[in-house]
Design a protein around this motif. Sequence first.
Motif, PDB file in Angstrom:
ATOM      1  N   VAL A 651       0.842  -1.200   0.000  1.00 36.63           N
ATOM      2  CA  VAL A 651       0.000   0.000   0.000  1.00 36.63           C
ATOM      3  C   VAL A 651       0.876   1.249   0.000  1.00 36.63           C
ATOM      4  N   ILE A 652       1.943   1.232   0.812  1.00 41.39           N
ATOM      5  CA  ILE A 652       2.872   2.365   0.813  1.00 41.39           C
ATOM      6  C   ILE A 652       3.419   2.590  -0.594  1.00 41.39           C
ATOM      7  N   ALA A 653       3.828   1.493  -1.238  1.00 43.81           N
ATOM      8  CA  ALA A 653       4.410   1.602  -2.580  1.00 43.81           C
ATOM      9  C   ALA A 653       3.420   2.220  -3.556  1.00 43.81           C
ATOM     10  N   ASP A 740      11.857  15.041 -15.513  1.00 38.49           N
ATOM     11  CA  ASP A 740      13.012  15.474 -16.289  1.00 38.49           C
ATOM     12  C   ASP A 740      14.022  14.360 -16.492  1.00 38.49           C
ATOM     13  N   LYS A 741      14.246  13.558 -15.466  1.00 35.39           N
ATOM     14  CA  LYS A 741      15.182  12.441 -15.612  1.00 35.39           C
ATOM     15  C   LYS A 741      14.831  11.375 -14.586  1.00 35.39           C
ATOM     16  N   SER A 742      15.277  10.177 -14.837  1.00 35.07           N
ATOM     17  CA  SER A 742      15.003   9.064 -13.941  1.00 35.07           C
ATOM     18  C   SER A 742      15.780   9.224 -12.643  1.00 35.07           C
ATOM     19  N   LYS A 743      15.092   8.951 -11.543  1.00 37.34           N
ATOM     20  CA  LYS A 743      15.710   8.935 -10.224  1.00 37.34           C
ATOM     21  C   LYS A 743      15.220   7.700  -9.476  1.00 37.34           C
ATOM     22  N   ILE A 744      15.979   7.322  -8.463  1.00 38.65           N
ATOM     23  CA  ILE A 744      15.546   6.258  -7.571  1.00 38.65           C
ATOM     24  C   ILE A 744      14.968   6.907  -6.316  1.00 38.65           C
ATOM     25  N   TYR A 745      13.763   6.499  -5.968  1.00 44.28           N
ATOM     26  CA  TYR A 745      13.109   6.985  -4.754  1.00 44.28           C
ATOM     27  C   TYR A 745      13.003   5.812  -3.781  1.00 44.28           C
ATOM     28  N   LEU A 746      13.425   6.034  -2.549  1.00 42.96           N
ATOM     29  CA  LEU A 746      13.517   4.961  -1.566  1.00 42.96           C
ATOM     30  C   LEU A 746      12.716   5.305  -0.320  1.00 42.96           C
ATOM     31  N   ALA A 753      11.387  -8.123   4.697  1.00 48.32           N
ATOM     32  CA  ALA A 753      12.017  -9.273   4.045  1.00 48.32           C
ATOM     33  C   ALA A 753      12.002  -9.134   2.534  1.00 48.32           C
ATOM     34  N   GLN A 754      11.075  -8.335   2.027  1.00 48.19           N
ATOM     35  CA  GLN A 754      10.978  -8.105   0.592  1.00 48.19           C
ATOM     36  C   GLN A 754      10.939  -6.608   0.304  1.00 48.19           C
ATOM     37  N   SER A 755      11.288  -6.258  -0.908  1.00 54.76           N
ATOM     38  CA  SER A 755      11.173  -4.876  -1.369  1.00 54.76           C
ATOM     39  C   SER A 755      10.109  -4.807  -2.448  1.00 54.76           C
ATOM     40  N   GLU A 756       9.282  -3.774  -2.389  1.00 56.81           N
ATOM     41  CA  GLU A 756       8.292  -3.517  -3.431  1.00 56.81           C
ATOM     42  C   GLU A 756       8.890  -2.539  -4.432  1.00 56.81           C
ATOM     43  N   LYS A 917      13.048   8.859 -18.342  1.00 53.63           N
ATOM     44  CA  LYS A 917      12.127   9.726 -17.606  1.00 53.63           C
ATOM     45  C   LYS A 917      11.193   8.932 -16.693  1.00 53.63           C
ATOM     46  N   MET A 918      11.619   7.760 -16.282  1.00 53.46           N
ATOM     47  CA  MET A 918      10.770   6.935 -15.429  1.00 53.46           C
ATOM     48  C   MET A 918      11.148   7.099 -13.959  1.00 53.46           C
ATOM     49  N   ASN A 919      10.139   7.062 -13.104  1.00 52.53           N
ATOM     50  CA  ASN A 919      10.365   7.018 -11.671  1.00 52.53           C
ATOM     51  C   ASN A 919      10.725   5.588 -11.275  1.00 52.53           C
ATOM     52  N   ILE A 920      11.755   5.424 -10.483  1.00 54.15           N
ATOM     53  CA  ILE A 920      12.164   4.116  -9.977  1.00 54.15           C
ATOM     54  C   ILE A 920      11.985   4.163  -8.468  1.00 54.15           C
ATOM     55  N   MET A 921      10.986   3.473  -7.958  1.00 54.83           N
ATOM     56  CA  MET A 921      10.656   3.588  -6.538  1.00 54.83           C
ATOM     57  C   MET A 921      10.714   2.236  -5.851  1.00 54.83           C
ATOM     58  N   LEU A 922      11.293   2.219  -4.652  1.00 55.24           N
ATOM     59  CA  LEU A 922      11.371   1.002  -3.865  1.00 55.24           C
ATOM     60  C   LEU A 922      10.907   1.278  -2.440  1.00 55.24           C
ATOM     61  N   VAL A 923      10.186   0.337  -1.867  1.00 58.76           N
ATOM     62  CA  VAL A 923       9.869   0.337  -0.443  1.00 58.76           C
ATOM     63  C   VAL A 923      10.552  -0.888   0.143  1.00 58.76           C
TER      64      VAL A 923
END
Length: 988
Positions: A651-653, A740-746, A753-756, A917-923
């Motif tokens: 849900v957070i993700a 504007d450019k791809s970034k990693i959001y954490l 135990a897992q990452s979304e 230009k994609m968002n890269i997001m991990l929880v």
Amino acid sequence: MFQKVKLVLCGWAVLALSLPINAQKTGSALKPVEKVARKGSELVIPYEKYVLPNGLTLVVHEDHSDPIVHVDVTYHVGSAREEVGKSGFAHFFEHMMFQGSDHVADEEHFKIVTNAGGTLNGSTNKDRTNYYETIPSNQLETALWLEADRMGFLLDVVTQKKFEIQRSTVKNERGQNYDNRPYGLVGETTARTLYPYGHPYSWLTIGYIEDLNRVNVDDLKNFFLRWYGPNNATVTVGGDVNPKDVVKMVEKYFGSIPRGPEVKNRKLAAVTLPQDRYVSYEDNVRFPLLQMVFPTVPNRHPDEAPLDCLAEILGGGKNSILYKNLIKEQKAVQADASHPASELAGEFTLRVLPFPGQTLADMEKMVRASLQEFEKTGVTDDAITRFKAKYESDIINSLESVAGKVSQLAANQTYTGSPNYLPTDYKVHMAVTKADVMRVYNQYIKNKHAVILSVVPKGQAQAVAKPDNFKPTTDGYKAPADQYAGLKYVKPKDNFDRSQRPGAGKNPVVTVPPFYRDNLPNGIKIIGTENKEVPMVTLLFSMQGGHKLSAKDPSRAGIASLMAAMLNESTEKYTAEDINSQLEKLGSSISVSGGTEAINVTVESQVKNLDATLALLEERLLRPRFDPVDFERLKKQRLEAIANQATQPTVIADNVYNKLLYGEGNILAVPAIGTAATVNTITLEDIKNFYRENFSPSVTNLVIVGDIKQQDIKPKLAFLEKWTAKPVTMPVLPPMPSGDKSKIYLVDKEKAAQSEIRIGYLALPYDATGEYYKSGLMNYILGGNFNSRINLNLREAKGYTYGARSGFSGTELVGPFTAQAGVRANVSDSAVVEFLKEIKTFRSEGIHDDELAFLKSSVGQRDALKYETPYQKAVFLNNIIKYNLDADFVKKQNEILQNITKEEINTLAKKNLPLEKMNIMLVGDKALIKPGLEKLGYEVVELDTEGNQVKQTATPTAPVTPATPAPAEKNKKAPAKPRKSMPEIRTS
């Protein structure tokens, strides 16, 4: 031996032929050992049953209403056949059965069925494992060839590499569905406490990690040899088939497979507890949980039905005692009762999630007081009527699809030896009396001992109901005799070449359901179709706007969802309990829900009860009470649900990803449920104003699907013309951020135990025949099916995940392209690299010739499966009216599909996969995963669980590809639930 079946069910005669049960070949085909035919509108599933010389049972159901076939192969083996120390075998082997056989290459089973326009899967529970395909009717022989090949020709291709990959996949599945899920270990803890050590139900189907680590490939092969013989299997085929043709095919492909060892049904002594067993564990949850489980009876025991009824009375809805005493009084967020029963035992379960401020000890006292209250009040006639009406409607609904009918036949044959158990089951439930319910209460619940489980938030061990007083012991356990010695693998001998895949018959003629349109004077747009397969009617109202209307006043975001919840409560004439009681006695349902783009009202009713159901609908839609007490309770529940989301990585993700996509200040960046700040501001007067201003027929679409003609239902809907129209203006949303450019959001989720993972951008609005549709075709190969590049890489080759996918999800305005998965925490950086690699490769190199052929074949033949159930028809029609589609848009889609070229696909990939230009997001667990992410060459931005920036860290500019860790496994659905499963623990 002869078997005779003759049942009378509420005046409906069910006739079966009396034939020798061991009838064998006469001429070139088997003769049926049993036939059941329907007369009139009987509640019965017609079928023919055959038994092959090798013991295989075949059941055939003929139904030409749709050009599809459902094939189910059920083996009477589940986790209950496993041994201590070797748990999880049955489920593990289910995975292995998709890894190829002598004549079917690795991953080909999924690919062949998908290429044929079908769907497939498998599931394992305590007592059985089944494999199934739903396919266009011309592909029946292919499905049977595939199933027979893995029954008779599997073990030579079970390699150590495949074994290790699937072992890793099962571990990922356990992590995703058990270890990393709130309350995910409730079942496992209950099982080892309720049942004695070594009992077949004392462990879960998923098994223990240490057992999965211990198992070797030879153990798994022996498990197959012991339990996967044809004499322990039932093949059930239903749909657009000729039984004689089915028999010939089954004889050809299954007939030469040798019998396996004999398998006997088991009965075990009932479990009894010498005292209440208190156990507990800490979990990453907001709400503590109290669960009480009493041991009861197995499936189809005479006391099962009255225990089911007791569960409904105690905790089955708004008329239950637990609802009245705990939810209505704002003591609990959730309180329910259920009675899931399996082949060897049943579990009567009471479950409560208290509001903050209430203790688990308080909850136990309240539950016990509620049981004492039941003893005094007893069982009412209304309660019995509600139970029976609901059961009848549930049975009818389960027969809407050929898959539902086949599943019923297969399960009944497996557990009872007769496919025709539905009439008996129905009769037993319809015969339940008040005295029966009180008898089973006194026998199984009153003054009896239970397992009492406390699940408490981490660091709150003192919050348990009572201190633990039980630990499992091996006392009295005696290991069973070895069942696996001397097993040999003997392959079938045939007089034909199995390596030759069967050809498909002529493509079935698929017709879009004929539909009618109408408009009411107040603006309601109607679209409908007659569906005579079951005596049910489904209505779907869709009031446009929904959560988007909050853009007019973002400070009250969540108001549409909360207003919809209020419409499920009291009306001017009825309390919520009254209206629900009447609906349950009719076997009907009316539910209102608030979504991002619309408020939806779903109505289901048997045709015979439609008038009474529509009268209640009129009350609910047009005369809501908006009671202050209901509002206070629902608002409190809503705020707790919002706070609880911080414990759920998925849900957070989703919430943080949406905020990244739509940007600060856009209502679409705010969850439809709202935030704590916005919901806190909403008053009851706000709810009333929102209803008056926005709940209007002028923005309402109505879909009608059911066993009723247009001219017959129109007069019944006359009450809708009393609904006064008002102008509803849709807000103009702010421009969407382009990125504007791809970034990693954490987002940090400590100890996860897992990452979304979510990777994507705002892409395209929905259209049925334009660039959006074509881009969906392009993505099909990238991440839109099991054999897609993304899933085969991250799941099958690398073993990072239980399943990975990508897709476009457009709306009237715009919608995202998203690639996503839940992955093992220690491979988070590697998984991101593989996602990006697959997207980049597809964009730069494009689609291959064989992939284009697969796309056209698979998507082109799927239409046969699209319009079978009333729900499928309703969704199809809803899209037509929502997007104002042409009546022949499906024909146009097919023309686009068949004519699309590699060049068009590749052009779309270059345009609509803008990796830069994609968002890269991990929880996930920052301490574990951030160092690897910082090596990938992107800026890493830390966010909190609401998507607000915490801090920003500069990172190297040159991406470094991490080393690839060891592999894992395959994507399939979660194991099928038992016939009566416990209610889901609702956490949002």
